[in-house]
Design a protein around this motif. Structure first.
Motif, short mmCIF file in Angstrom:
data_model
loop_
_atom_site.label_atom_id
_atom_site.label_comp_id
_atom_site.label_asym_id
_atom_site.label_seq_id
_atom_site.Cartn_x
_atom_site.Cartn_y
_atom_site.Cartn_z
N LYS A 3 1.34 8.66 -2.93
CA LYS A 3 1.78 9.68 -3.45
C LYS A 3 2.88 10.53 -2.85
O LYS A 3 3.48 11.20 -3.45
CB LYS A 3 0.47 10.92 -3.51
N ASP A 4 3.29 9.92 -1.72
CA ASP A 4 4.24 10.49 -0.90
C ASP A 4 5.51 9.73 -1.49
O ASP A 4 5.81 8.69 -1.27
CB ASP A 4 4.25 10.16 0.73
N GLU A 5 6.43 10.62 -2.08
CA GLU A 5 7.49 10.03 -2.91
C GLU A 5 8.42 9.39 -1.88
O GLU A 5 8.84 8.44 -2.16
CB GLU A 5 8.11 11.09 -3.81
N TYR A 6 8.73 9.90 -0.79
CA TYR A 6 9.65 9.52 0.18
C TYR A 6 9.15 8.23 0.86
O TYR A 6 10.08 7.03 0.82
CB TYR A 6 9.97 10.54 1.34
N LEU A 7 7.98 8.07 1.15
CA LEU A 7 7.33 7.01 1.61
C LEU A 7 7.30 5.78 0.61
O LEU A 7 7.68 4.82 1.04
CB LEU A 7 5.80 7.17 2.07
N ALA A 8 6.88 6.08 -0.53
CA ALA A 8 6.92 5.05 -1.49
C ALA A 8 8.28 4.69 -1.93
O ALA A 8 8.45 3.01 -2.07
CB ALA A 8 6.23 5.43 -2.84
N ALA A 16 0.88 -1.30 0.02
CA ALA A 16 -0.06 -0.09 -0.20
C ALA A 16 0.78 1.26 0.08
O ALA A 16 0.54 2.18 -0.62
CB ALA A 16 -0.93 -0.06 1.13
N ALA A 17 2.01 1.19 0.85
CA ALA A 17 2.99 2.47 0.94
C ALA A 17 3.65 2.57 -0.41
O ALA A 17 3.82 3.70 -0.85
CB ALA A 17 3.94 2.24 1.81
N LEU A 18 3.95 1.46 -1.26
CA LEU A 18 4.41 1.53 -2.47
C LEU A 18 3.59 2.36 -3.51
O LEU A 18 4.20 3.13 -4.43
CB LEU A 18 4.78 0.45 -3.02
#
Length: 326
Positions: A158-163, A153-155
């Motif tokens: 929209k948060d680039e750092y999280l993904a 789900a994190a991948l």
């Protein structure tokens, strides 16, 4: 009881003994001995069920230095259900890196605890970079279906750092079809950093989808993505990877040809010299300079001969590149 400060032999002998006097002496060391000795005996006392030692470890976990806190977390996680429950309470009340580290240690003693997984998932999306990064790797280490779902789900976030964090951590999960499909999707449609990270993961795992995506990137115009793909292919080092780099060396974009030249300089195979010799005569000055530098890294007889010839070129920029490559 005899204990000589900073004498590991006497401390070792003391730790082999049992009885109230021994426990009292160990508690005295845990309170006022050298830092190394304090942690050794405190860990032993916590494991033995000493209530006073448990309170000391909890105090260290709450208010010590970062290293002391992490040591206390490990003591509590290893000392049985009561101490582990105390660590869970600390994780509940903590924030940031402290919370994530406490949870990271807890997965060793409570791997099947849904509360720990839920807290890690919350830390993953906390918006705090250090906490999120630690949580991502802890979830990957946990490796349960729920942990994998949280990373997948994190991948797609929209948060680039999280993904990007999720993509990096997923290398610990193995290349299951579901993980591979998610990485392919991220490599195609994610933010720039996420694309590069996902592609690197696919290439490192030797996934055929990674080679196909790398070929697309090397045919494109994104210099940053091409450079990242070229390095990943260079590290992969397979015949298929080298063939893609050779194809990229004849691409239409100078930045992509430069990336291929730089990566081929790291491979060291015979075919690299032929590719770099061709690029040393490229129409673009920066490509020629990169090829010359890579020939210098190879250092073979043919490479040195090419550099020597360029040193007498009628183009001053090529002469400078040749001198720098020698």
């Amino acid at each position: 009881l005899l204990y000589v400060n900073d004498d590991m032999a006497s401390l070792y002998a003391l730790r082999q003994m049992q009885g109230p006097e021994v426990e009292a002496t160990l508690l005295t060391i845990a309170k006022g001995g050298r830092a190394r000795d304090r942690q050794i005996v405190l860990s032993q006392l916590v494991r033995s069920g000493s209530d006073e030692a448990l309170q000391m470890a909890m105090a260290m976990a709450q208010g010590g230095s970062r290293n002391d806190q992490y040591s206390a977390f490990q003591m509590l996680a290893e000392a049985g259900p009561e101490a582990s429950a105390a660590l869970l309470e600390i994780a509940h009340s903590a924030t940031g890196q402290k919370r994530a580290q406490a949870l990271q240690v807890l997965i060793q003693s409570r791997p099947d605890d849904p509360e720990v997984t839920a807290m890690l998932t919350g830390s993953l999306g906390s918006g705090r970079r250090d906490e999120s990064n630690t949580a991502a790797w802890a979830l990957a280490q946990l490796g349960t279906e729920e942990a994998r779902d949280a990373l997948l789900a994190a991948l797609g976030s929209k948060d680039e750092y999280l993904a990007s964090n999720a993509a990096q951590a997923m290398q610990q999960l193995g290349q299951t079809p579901e993980v591979r499909a998610a990485l392919v999707q991220a490599a195609r449609s994610g933010a720039p950093q996420v694309k590069q990270t996902a592609l690197n993961q696919l290439l490192t795992a030797g996934a055929p989808e990674g080679l196909a995506l790398a070929a697309e990137v090397l045919r494109g115009t994104d210099a940053g993505a091409a450079s990242s793909a070229a390095w990943a292919l260079s590290n992969l080092g397979t015949p298929e990877a080298r063939a893609l780099l050779t194809q990229a060396a004849s691409g239409t974009e100078p930045a992509v040809r430069s990336a291929a030249a730089q990566a081929r300089g790291q491979s060291g195979d015979d075919g690299a010299v032929d590719t770099l010799l061709a690029l040393s005569h490229d129409a673009d000055e920066s490509v020629r300079a990169t090829a010359m530098s890579s020939l210098g890294q190879l250092g073979s007889k043919r490479a040195i001969e090419a550099i020597s010839a360029a040193a007498s070129s009628d183009k001053p920029e090529d002469r400078r590149a040749a001198v720098q490559a020698l």
